[in-house]
Design an enzyme around this catalytic site. Structure first.
Site, PDB file in Angstrom:
ATOM      1  N   ASP A 111     -22.391  -7.904 -11.462  1.00 15.78           N
ATOM      2  CA  ASP A 111     -23.340  -8.482 -12.410  1.00 15.78           C
ATOM      3  C   ASP A 111     -24.786  -8.448 -11.937  1.00 15.78           C
ATOM      4  O   ASP A 111     -25.623  -9.163 -12.448  1.00 15.78           O
ATOM      5  CB  ASP A 111     -22.940  -9.940 -12.700  1.00 15.78           C
ATOM      6  CG  ASP A 111     -21.511 -10.022 -13.185  1.00 15.78           C
ATOM      7  OD1 ASP A 111     -21.149  -9.210 -14.059  1.00 15.78           O
ATOM      8  OD2 ASP A 111     -20.756 -10.864 -12.680  1.00 15.78           O
ATOM      9  N   HIS A 162     -17.235  -3.026  -6.980  1.00 21.05           N
ATOM     10  CA  HIS A 162     -16.008  -3.707  -6.525  1.00 21.05           C
ATOM     11  C   HIS A 162     -15.545  -3.216  -5.181  1.00 21.05           C
ATOM     12  O   HIS A 162     -15.717  -2.069  -4.829  1.00 21.05           O
ATOM     13  CB  HIS A 162     -14.867  -3.476  -7.521  1.00 21.05           C
ATOM     14  CG  HIS A 162     -15.221  -3.820  -8.909  1.00 21.05           C
ATOM     15  ND1 HIS A 162     -16.011  -4.881  -9.215  1.00 21.05           N
ATOM     16  CD2 HIS A 162     -14.896  -3.240 -10.070  1.00 21.05           C
ATOM     17  CE1 HIS A 162     -16.153  -4.941 -10.518  1.00 21.05           C
ATOM     18  NE2 HIS A 162     -15.498  -3.949 -11.070  1.00 21.05           N
ATOM     19  N   ASP A 178     -36.877 -13.083 -13.280  1.00 21.17           N
ATOM     20  CA  ASP A 178     -37.241 -13.839 -14.480  1.00 21.17           C
ATOM     21  C   ASP A 178     -36.389 -15.108 -14.609  1.00 21.17           C
ATOM     22  O   ASP A 178     -36.822 -16.103 -15.172  1.00 21.17           O
ATOM     23  CB  ASP A 178     -37.097 -12.964 -15.737  1.00 21.17           C
ATOM     24  CG  ASP A 178     -35.730 -12.288 -15.835  1.00 21.17           C
ATOM     25  OD1 ASP A 178     -35.239 -11.781 -14.800  1.00 21.17           O
ATOM     26  OD2 ASP A 178     -35.151 -12.272 -16.936  1.00 21.17           O
ATOM     27  N   LEU A 189      19.740  10.105   4.978  1.00 28.31           N
ATOM     28  CA  LEU A 189      19.797   8.650   5.037  1.00 28.31           C
ATOM     29  C   LEU A 189      20.720   8.192   6.167  1.00 28.31           C
ATOM     30  O   LEU A 189      21.557   8.962   6.648  1.00 28.31           O
ATOM     31  CB  LEU A 189      20.343   8.106   3.708  1.00 28.31           C
ATOM     32  CG  LEU A 189      19.461   8.300   2.478  1.00 28.31           C
ATOM     33  CD1 LEU A 189      20.231   7.904   1.229  1.00 28.31           C
ATOM     34  CD2 LEU A 189      18.186   7.482   2.605  1.00 28.31           C
ATOM     35  N   SER A 190      20.560   6.957   6.546  1.00 26.58           N
ATOM     36  CA  SER A 190      21.493   6.354   7.488  1.00 26.58           C
ATOM     37  C   SER A 190      22.893   6.397   6.861  1.00 26.58           C
ATOM     38  O   SER A 190      23.060   6.086   5.685  1.00 26.58           O
ATOM     39  CB  SER A 190      21.071   4.899   7.743  1.00 26.58           C
ATOM     40  OG  SER A 190      22.027   4.259   8.557  1.00 26.58           O
ATOM     41  N   SER A 240      24.615   9.098   6.260  1.00 26.47           N
ATOM     42  CA  SER A 240      24.824  10.295   5.442  1.00 26.47           C
ATOM     43  C   SER A 240      25.782  11.270   6.116  1.00 26.47           C
ATOM     44  O   SER A 240      26.350  12.153   5.473  1.00 26.47           O
ATOM     45  CB  SER A 240      23.489  11.001   5.184  1.00 26.47           C
ATOM     46  OG  SER A 240      22.906  11.390   6.415  1.00 26.47           O
ATOM     47  N   LYS A 288      24.930  12.761   9.309  1.00 28.96           N
ATOM     48  CA  LYS A 288      24.157  13.650  10.178  1.00 28.96           C
ATOM     49  C   LYS A 288      24.792  13.802  11.558  1.00 28.96           C
ATOM     50  O   LYS A 288      25.032  14.908  12.046  1.00 28.96           O
ATOM     51  CB  LYS A 288      22.732  13.088  10.409  1.00 28.96           C
ATOM     52  CG  LYS A 288      21.854  12.999   9.209  1.00 28.96           C
ATOM     53  CD  LYS A 288      20.465  12.480   9.580  1.00 28.96           C
ATOM     54  CE  LYS A 288      20.464  11.094  10.213  1.00 28.96           C
ATOM     55  NZ  LYS A 288      20.900   9.997   9.322  1.00 28.96           N
ATOM     56  N   SER A 289      25.055  12.646  12.196  1.00 29.34           N
ATOM     57  CA  SER A 289      25.530  12.683  13.581  1.00 29.34           C
ATOM     58  C   SER A 289      26.916  13.291  13.667  1.00 29.34           C
ATOM     59  O   SER A 289      27.214  14.050  14.592  1.00 29.34           O
ATOM     60  CB  SER A 289      25.526  11.265  14.166  1.00 29.34           C
ATOM     61  OG  SER A 289      24.209  10.776  14.186  1.00 29.34           O
ATOM     62  N   SER A 320      14.464  10.648  10.035  1.00 28.81           N
ATOM     63  CA  SER A 320      13.155  11.298   9.828  1.00 28.81           C
ATOM     64  C   SER A 320      12.754  11.328   8.353  1.00 28.81           C
ATOM     65  O   SER A 320      12.751  12.368   7.718  1.00 28.81           O
ATOM     66  CB  SER A 320      13.138  12.709  10.433  1.00 28.81           C
ATOM     67  OG  SER A 320      14.277  13.449  10.093  1.00 28.81           O
TER      68      SER A 320
END
Lengths: 640, 309
Positions: free
Chosen positions: A38, A118, A172, A471-472, A474, A476-477, A544
């Protein structure tokens, strides 16, 4: 219309030739206006345009109609409507984006960057300030120095604006009181002492009524300084330094035919003329300037011009190099202390790799240390592990190769850089180099005689990294383990890095925040590379979750040696299996930052091997991977 | 610097505004040439295009710009524009690609009967031309002083795969560092004249003696009045409004486009200084002569989101 003074109008009418000649020599001043919502910023710019007669009759008619329809000034003209350009802005009565305005007087042409107030638009203010010579900082005389005033002053000083006009507006509404003006000025000077602003020019004004904007005020006889426009016409323009040592980043190699080889670029500093001795950085090779060309030959060129140079010798020189003076050549380094302004919704994570563009050179870079962030309102230094949108931090960065630079305080052109996200390609940050860290020169790569290929050949295989992501739970291992057993049976030399196991040792100090996940993968990526250097087939089984870090791990290896294996198990299925009971804990809120539940997983876009565990058993997956290794000659012995 | 003082270099400490604008534009044009895969320069034949082309010639002198020109011909351009275009590109030895929406021509799309004329023959045609040739970066001659939403557009302005502009997702543009990276299918419009004003354009044309289409200079031309505009009867396809007969008037144009949509101004300015003089003393903005802007205040913003250049 006089978009010019009346004298000029007379001259235009009487002798246009003389007018044009006079106006060819005008200078150009770029400034930004900042202030909070303003403070009357748009009104001030609207007033400058209106009073300098830059508003045409048809625009004025539209303004009158718009003022009547949606203005905030009752029956009067709402000048802010002249400048609020996007319809979303007009509806909300605020300024969202940087807008550029143009006006000229008999003495100067002006480009105004109108930047929003802002906090969430810090990035826009930094954008607007990056090309500005001067900043006008608006203060509402009724409210004095506010948080926003401090923020904008800090940003202006950070971006290197040395001259700030303190426009104490709405006089003013405080009866043109000298006391009010002086109290605000004293407050501001006390605050600004901590900033790097060379000159502060206070001007009391009323943008709405035009007092001290384009004409001296009659209501404030106690003020003896210039009105705003007069000051803008007279303030010194901080253009690129002509006296500084010569610098021209090579933008384009101009080879129209075999007889001509020119180097085109924008002169960032200094001057250049035929005969000058120059050094091509970073190589340091020397030559002399043969010609300075724009469309014809120039006797010389100075900072701020786009030119083409030819050299007296056939030296190597290409885009990204910087032609510099011999006496004071530009420095070269690959590690810096910098200030980074983060401009993206996705936070900056130390360790993540980004593209960095500095001058005409683009390299990869990552933040090696976030020393602290700065509270832009209080200027306090705050410890932080990441930078969020609109946050500013002091960061050490490390680059994939050395670049030619100057400190930002010496040169915006060779000291300012942007960071680019490698996946979205968005500009995510602006950065300013303070200085090079000495470490870069002191750590050298030790050359070794036994190569990675030799080590692999000895083992009758070629090195590679199989990077299992998913994913955990899934699988992988399980799959990685099966693959390694088969490799072992074939007499191949391998190793398996498992996420859980590595976290027990090497990465014991890391948690599961985004920042720590990035560092986790960075270390494992480096470790996998060292093991591949040893000639091993490295199996990496890590969730990962982020594309950026998998890409980083991939980039550490020679092309073709990184095989991404996407173990694709939908969340519902992984959660149903839940071999370690982790999903249940995560759902109960006992584990924070759990991938898939409370932390994102970004699936690979083009994995070398894609295993859909709904259709493929672990044994079949292992078969698939062994075949892929076979096809790529990994098992065949000969290095690729 | 050896002997900087003695060679009189101190005298040039300050560049003029035209020199700074020129240097910035050339920098932008070269940056695109260096980083784009397949750039093209949109050439509309108007005065802004003439300046942009002149800057491109300077940027790569003594060579030629390493990209072709593209002219989207709606088939309703002034004949003088086409003649000028062909003469210029031949004289400069540049490749010009002309693109006409042949489907629109076959369907008889014209500016008199079809509200969607500009959309079909210009906007859609441009998108089709860019897609057909696989241009990833296109230079345009737009200036920020032309219109309010342009004032907020970046110099490097991104377009989605369907050529849309999203004003809320503009990339920050810092210093003179332009991020030209884009995702598959995206393209970039680049506006090297962003920071020029109409007056700058005219002053530069005068300073550099840049050739422009004769329609910018006043001459006696056959005209009719329609919808509050003075239109030139450029060929026999012009529909003469009822009660009008073509009349010779001393006119010129402040902007050029499709002749049935481009309003002329009555003028006696037959030389460049006179044109500039008139421009400086005039009371209406140059876009007033274009039919496209006058619908709603936000019309240009909307049009650009839809892919108008």
């Amino acid at each position: 219309m006089g978009r010019v003074s009346e004298d000029a109008s007379d001259l235009i009418a009487a002798d246009i030739g003389a007018y044009l000649k006079q106006h060819e020599t005008k200078s150009l001043l770029r400034f930004i206006t900042c202030g909070s919502v303003d403070d009357g910023k748009s009104t001030l710019i609207g007033r400058l345009l209106y009073d300098s007669k830059m508003v045409f009759e048809d625009q004025l008619a539209a303004l009158e109609a718009d003022s009547a329809r949606g203005g905030t000034q009752g029956a009067g003209l709402d000048f802010s409507l002249l400048v609020d350009g996007l319809s979303a802005e007009r509806e909300q009565g605020i300024t969202i984006d940087v807008a550029y305005r143009f006006f000229s007087t008999d003495r100067r042409k002006f480009i105004v960057a109108d930047t929003p107030g802002h906090e969430q638009y810090t990035r826009n203010m930094v954008t607007g300030a990056s090309t500005a010579d001067v900043a006008i900082l608006l203060i509402d005389a009724r409210r004095g120095v506010l948080t926003q005033t401090r923020r904008h002053s800090y940003l202006a000083s950070l971006i290197g604006i040395r001259s700030v006009i303190l426009a104490i507006n709405k006089m003013d509404l405080v009866d043109y009181s000298r006391d009010v003006y002086e109290r605000i000025l004293n407050d501001y000077r006390a605050f600004a002492r901590g900033l790097d602003i060379a000159h502060i020019e206070p001007i009391p004004m009323s943008a709405l009524l035009g007092e001290n904007v384009t004409r001296p005020s009659t209501t404030m006889p106690w003020y003896e300084g210039p009105d705003l426009l007069t000051y803008l016409e007279e303030v010194e323009i901080s253009t690129r330094p002509v006296e500084a040592p010569f610098r021209m980043p090579v933008q384009w190699v101009n080879r129209p035919n075999s007889d001509f080889r020119g180097f085109s670029g924008f002169v960032a500093a200094g001057t250049v003329q035929p005969g000058d001795a120059v050094k091509i950085m970073p190589s340091g090779r020397q030559s002399h300037i043969a010609r300075v060309i724009l469309d014809g030959d120039l006797p010389y060129a100075t900072a701020g011009q786009s030119i083409t140079l030819t050299l007296a010798d056939e030296v190597d020189c290409s885009r990204g190099d910087v032609i510099s003076s011999v006496e004071a050549p530009a420095e070269v380094s690959d590690q810096f202390e910098t200030t980074i302004v983060w401009m993206n919704d996705t936070p900056m994570l130390p360790g993540r790799s980004y593209l960095l563009k500095l001058g005409t050179k683009t390299v990869t870079a990552s933040v090696t240390a976030l020393k602290h962030k700065v509270n832009v309102n209080t200027l306090e230094q705050v410890a932080a592990r990441q930078l969020n949108l609109n946050e500013i931090g002091l960061c050490n960065i490390s680059l994939s190769e050395p670049v030619v630079f100057d400190a930002y305080t010496t040169s915006r052109d060779l000291g300012g850089f942007i960071l680019i996200d490698r996946f979205t390609n968005e500009t995510v940050a602006a950065g300013m180099i303070h200085f090079a860290l000495r470490r870069a020169q002191n750590i050298h790569w030790q050359a070794v005689d036994i190569t990675r290929a030799a080590r692999a050949t000895q083992k009758a295989q070629s090195a590679c990294v199989l990077w299992f992501t998913g994913l955990s739970g899934s699988g992988k291992s399980t799959i990685a383990n099966l693959v390694e057993k088969r490799l072992f049976a074939l007499g191949k030399h391998s190793t398996l890095l498992d996420g859980d196991n590595v976290r027990h040792g090497l990465n014991r100090d890391l948690g599961f925040t985004d920042t720590d996940r990035v560092e986790n993968i960075r270390r494992v990526g480096e470790l996998a590379r060292l093991m591949a250097d040893a000639g091993l087939i490295v199996l990496v089984s890590f969730i990962s979750p982020f594309r950026s870090e998998r890409r980083m791990a991939r980039d550490l290896l020679p092309p073709g040696e990184f095989l991404e294996v996407f173990v694709d198990t939908p969340l519902e299925l992984a959660e149903a299996r839940d071999p370690k009971g982790l999903y249940k804990k995560a759902r109960r809120g006992e584990i924070k930052h759990f991938t898939g539940i409370s932390s994102p997983y970004e699936p690979p876009e083009a994995p070398e091997i894609h295993i859909d565990t709904r259709r493929t058993s672990s044994e079949e997956a292992a078969d698939l991977i062994m075949r892929a290794l076979e096809e790529r000659g990994v098992l065949g012995g000969a290095p690729g | 610097m050896p002997d900087a003082g003695s060679s009189g270099l101190q005298a040039v400490a300050g560049l003029t505004h035209l020199q700074r604008l020129e240097a910035e534009s050339i920098h932008i044009i070269r940056e695109v040439a260096a980083e784009a895969e397949k750039p093209v320069m949109l050439y509309s034949v108007g005065k802004d295009s003439a300046v942009m082309l002149h800057l491109a010639m300077k940027a790569f002198a003594p060579g030629k710009p390493p990209f072709p020109l593209l002219h989207v011909n709606t088939t309703w351009k002034f004949r003088d524009m086409i003649a000028f275009r062909d003469a210029q590109t031949t004289a400069l030895g540049l490749e010009l690609i002309e693109w006409i929406n042949q489907d629109g021509v076959a369907r008889g799309i014209n500016p008199f009967d079809h509200d969607a004329y500009t959309d079909i023959m210009k906007t859609e045609a441009l998108k089709a031309a860019l897609d057909h040739h696989g241009f990833d970066v296109a230079f345009g001659g737009a200036r920020r002083d032309e219109e309010k939403s342009r004032a907020k557009e970046r110099i490097f302005s991104f377009r989605s795969a369907d050529h849309r502009w999203d004003p809320k997702r503009q990339r920050p543009e810092l210093w003179s560092l332009y991020n030209t990276r884009k995702n598959k299918g995206e393209s970039i419009r680049v506006f090297p004249l962003s920071n020029w004003t109409e007056l700058d354009i005219w002053q530069y044309i005068a300073r550099e003696s840049i050739p422009i289409v004769p329609l910018y200079f006043a001459a006696m031309r056959p005209t009719v009045r329609a919808n509050g505009l003075t239109l030139m009867v450029d060929d026999e396809r012009m529909r003469i409004p009822a009660g009008e007969t073509p009349e010779l008037r001393m006119i010129r144009f402040r902007t050029l486009g499709c002749y049935p949509l481009t309003g002329a101004v009555e003028s006696h300015a037959t030389t460049l200084p006179e044109v500039i003089q008139e421009m400086l003393l005039t009371k209406t903005s140059e876009r007033q002569g274009r039919a496209i802007d006058r619908d709603t205040t936000a019309s240009m913003e909307k049009k650009k989101q839809e892919g108008y250049f």
